[in-house]
Design an enzyme around this catalytic site. Structure first.
Site, PDB file in Angstrom:
ATOM      1  CG  HIS A 130       4.857  -2.781   2.206  1.00 24.78           C
ATOM      2  ND1 HIS A 130       3.645  -3.056   1.642  1.00 24.78           N
ATOM      3  CD2 HIS A 130       4.966  -3.590   3.278  1.00 24.78           C
ATOM      4  CE1 HIS A 130       3.039  -4.000   2.346  1.00 24.78           C
ATOM      5  NE2 HIS A 130       3.825  -4.332   3.344  1.00 24.78           N
ATOM      6  CG  HIS A 154       3.280  -8.244  10.233  1.00 24.82           C
ATOM      7  ND1 HIS A 154       1.999  -8.472   9.809  1.00 24.82           N
ATOM      8  CD2 HIS A 154       3.893  -7.590   9.231  1.00 24.82           C
ATOM      9  CE1 HIS A 154       1.839  -7.963   8.599  1.00 24.82           C
ATOM     10  NE2 HIS A 154       2.981  -7.426   8.228  1.00 24.82           N
ATOM     11  NE  ARG A 229     -25.971   3.247  15.378  1.00 25.63           N
ATOM     12  CZ  ARG A 229     -26.392   4.381  15.932  1.00 25.63           C
ATOM     13  NH1 ARG A 229     -25.561   5.082  16.715  1.00 25.63           N
ATOM     14  NH2 ARG A 229     -27.603   4.828  15.725  1.00 25.63           N
ATOM     15  CE1 TYR A 414     -30.943   1.258  14.583  1.00 29.55           C
ATOM     16  CE2 TYR A 414     -31.620   1.655  16.853  1.00 29.55           C
ATOM     17  CZ  TYR A 414     -30.680   1.754  15.844  1.00 29.55           C
ATOM     18  OH  TYR A 414     -29.470   2.353  16.093  1.00 29.55           O
TER      19      TYR A 414
END
Length: 570
Positions: A130, A154, A229, A414
């Protein structure tokens, strides 16, 4: 195209099993036809009348199509699908392997195994054939399907036929049904499976990002490679019994089922980038240790989100001029909860929530499919242009309020602080909660520490760029000498060869730009420091270094991104 080390010569290939390649003549005839579409391939593989040349045809075909593998499964799957799930023990005499056994084969030394639609394949011998780069090894030990979402070529019969010749077994029915025995006391025991290519920053709760080189292979990020997350265990939600509560408006609470959302309100689709506040935290850690998951540059992704406008739901629930006179925030509460029953929560300003141009969606589809469990099934809120932390998943409750959310993640986390603030004197109340994010860019190719050959003469650099608040990235500057001189990269808003996304209206550029620059290798240079910086349409630009923006949580890390590569004489 799919995943591997560039092969410099096919002479390294060892003897090929006669049994495994018994379909060679059929395959060779297909390859010859395909090679005729490419002059280069035709010249490279014209001597295809013996076994040795046939090997080259395999590589040539895969170079021309970007294919990686696979077929025989199509007929088997038709038969096995009748039962809803594969009945591997009855339909095949091949060995049955568990998912754990497959994941042990992730290197050339241990063997390279992959799975596809219930089959197990040992593609170790194929690796050297490949020539598409080192990405094929990223699929090792896991499923091919998410990678093929990036490379639709593919999904062709001749590609599937190649893979069929590497089949060594079946995946156990238990793994296919996801009925493995688990410790039920573990709150994370019902979390969904994730692809092993993800780089895990934390297992419980699960937080992971894709390798950078995959990130910019597609303008739309497949959900399997979209960063994960999670703050708490992934909740198990029955879509039939799901209910969304909308509160704080005249007339009492409005309760909506998933079916209500899909039938009572118009469906909208927005292409938007989500980025974790901690993206590129690892860069800050290199300057001075910070608190938080050590995210690289891939805690960001771009997707097509479909659902209903939050504005429409709020209007249906009674939002009007009277409410607008006192309402300042909209709270979101998830169905993910900790052991005390406390749910993840956040809030956004009311003007963003109710604005026609805000494009805030209650999302039930991601990239045209039901939103996956890791990304908020059955419903999440997507707040374009705003930090990922406010895009609450597994949405269970919406509240219109005069006050900001009291959630820990809104009040204590945050938030950004001065480089001079440490944990002994930090005052969370002194800083506003992060909403819109600053302009950002990063280099995904080449990787830091890569080696380039001087004989290549040119170097191609790739990456992404994005800015919060709907501000459009208008330029990315790239330097090969650490910022002494600069060149302008080419921006794109779609995949190569495909139509670009329509130009966004001013203030509504929610999606990232992918960028690329091919430049001559500087003569005599032995090492290159590649640097990038983005500029948005407000002429905001990334800062050049990290120290002035360093903060104890490692948030908002958007300094110039830098990678160093070595130039080899070959």
């Amino acid at each position: 195209m799919l995943l591997l080390r560039r092969c410099h010569s096919l002479t390294r290939l060892g003897p090929v099993s006669t049994q495994r390649f018994q379909a060679a003549p059929t395959f060779a005839s297909r390859a010859a036809g395909l090679c005729s579409s490419s002059g280069e391939d035709q010249r490279s593989y014209q001597h295809a009348n013996n076994v040795a040349s046939w090997k080259r045809i395999v590589a040539g075909l895969l170079t021309g199509t970007g294919a990686v593998l696979t077929y025989g499964l199509l007929h088997q799957e038709v038969e096995r699908a009748d039962a809803g799930l594969p009945t591997t023990e009855k339909s095949s005499s091949l060995p049955v392997f568990s998912h754990d056994e497959v994941t042990k084969h992730r290197s050339l030394e241990d063997g390279v195994w992959v799975t596809y639609k219930g089959g197990v394949y040992d593609i170790t011998e194929f690796v050297a054939m490949h020539p598409g780069g080192n990405k094929i090894l990223l699929a090792a030990g896991g499923a091919l399907e998410p990678f093929w979402a990036l490379y639709a070529v593919h999904h062709q019969e001749h590609v599937l036929e190649i893979l069929s010749q590497y089949k060594v077994g079946e995946l156990s029915v238990e793994d296919l049904k996801k009925e493995d025995d688990v410790e039920m006391s573990d709150p994370y025991s019902s979390d969904p499976e994730r692809h092993p290519v993800l780089r895990v920053n934390c297992k419980k709760p699960f937080n992971a990002e894709p390798p950078p080189e995959i990130l910019t292979e597609s303008y739309i990020t497949p959900h399997a490679f979209f960063f994960k997350r999670n703050h708490l265990p992934v909740p198990q939600v029955d879509p039939a019994s799901y209910r969304l509560e909308v509160e704080g408006l005249p007339g009492g609470a409005l309760t909506l089922s998933l079916e209500d959302l899909k039938t009572r309100f118009p469906k909208h689709t927005v292409t938007a980038t989500l980025q974790c506040a901690g993206n590129r935290r690892s860069d800050m850690n290199k300057v001075k240790e910070v608190k938080g998951l050590n995210w690289g540059i891939s805690a960001i992704g771009n997707a097509k989100w479909s659902g209903v406008k939050l504005r429409d739901v709020l209007l249906a629930a009674g939002f009007g001029p009277e409410v607008a006179s006192w309402a300042r925030h909209v709270h979101f509460e998830g169905l993910d909860k900790d052991v005390t029953g406390t749910a993840y929560g956040a809030s956004i300003p009311i003007n963003k929530a109710i604005s026609e141009e805000g494009d805030v969606l209650l999302v039930y589809e991601m990239n045209g499919e039901d939103i996956p469990p890791d990304h908020g099934f059955p419903v999440r809120v997507v707040v374009p242009g705003v930090v990922g932390a406010r895009n609450v998943k597994w949405l269970g409750r919406i509240v219109v309020s005069a006050e900001e959310s009291s959630s820990h993640w809104q009040q204590q986390d945050y938030k950004g602080f001065s480089p001079g603030t440490d944990w002994s004197k930090v005052d969370a109340k002194s800083a506003p909660a992060i909403q819109e994010l600053p302009v950002q860019s990063a280099i995904t190719v080449p990787a830091d520490g890569a080696v380039v050959d001087r004989s290549d003469e040119t170097l191609t650099v790739k990456g992404y760029a994005w800015s919060g608040g709907g501000r459009e990235v208008v330029r990315v500057d790239v330097s090969l000498d650490g910022g002494k001189t600069w060149q302008v990269a080419q921006l794109r808003s779609g995949d190569e060869g495909q139509p670009a996304e329509p130009a966004p209206p001013p203030g509504r550029a929610w999606a990232w730009k992918l960028w690329e620059l091919t430049a001559p290798l500087p003569p005599e240079a032995e090492e290159l420091e590649i640097t990038c910086k983005a500029v948005d349409n407000s002429y905001n630009v990334q800062p050049d270094t990290i120290p002035p923006i360093w903060n104890l949580r490692g948030l908002l890390s958007n300094a110039w991104h830098r990678v160093k590569v070595r130039v080899s004489e070959g």
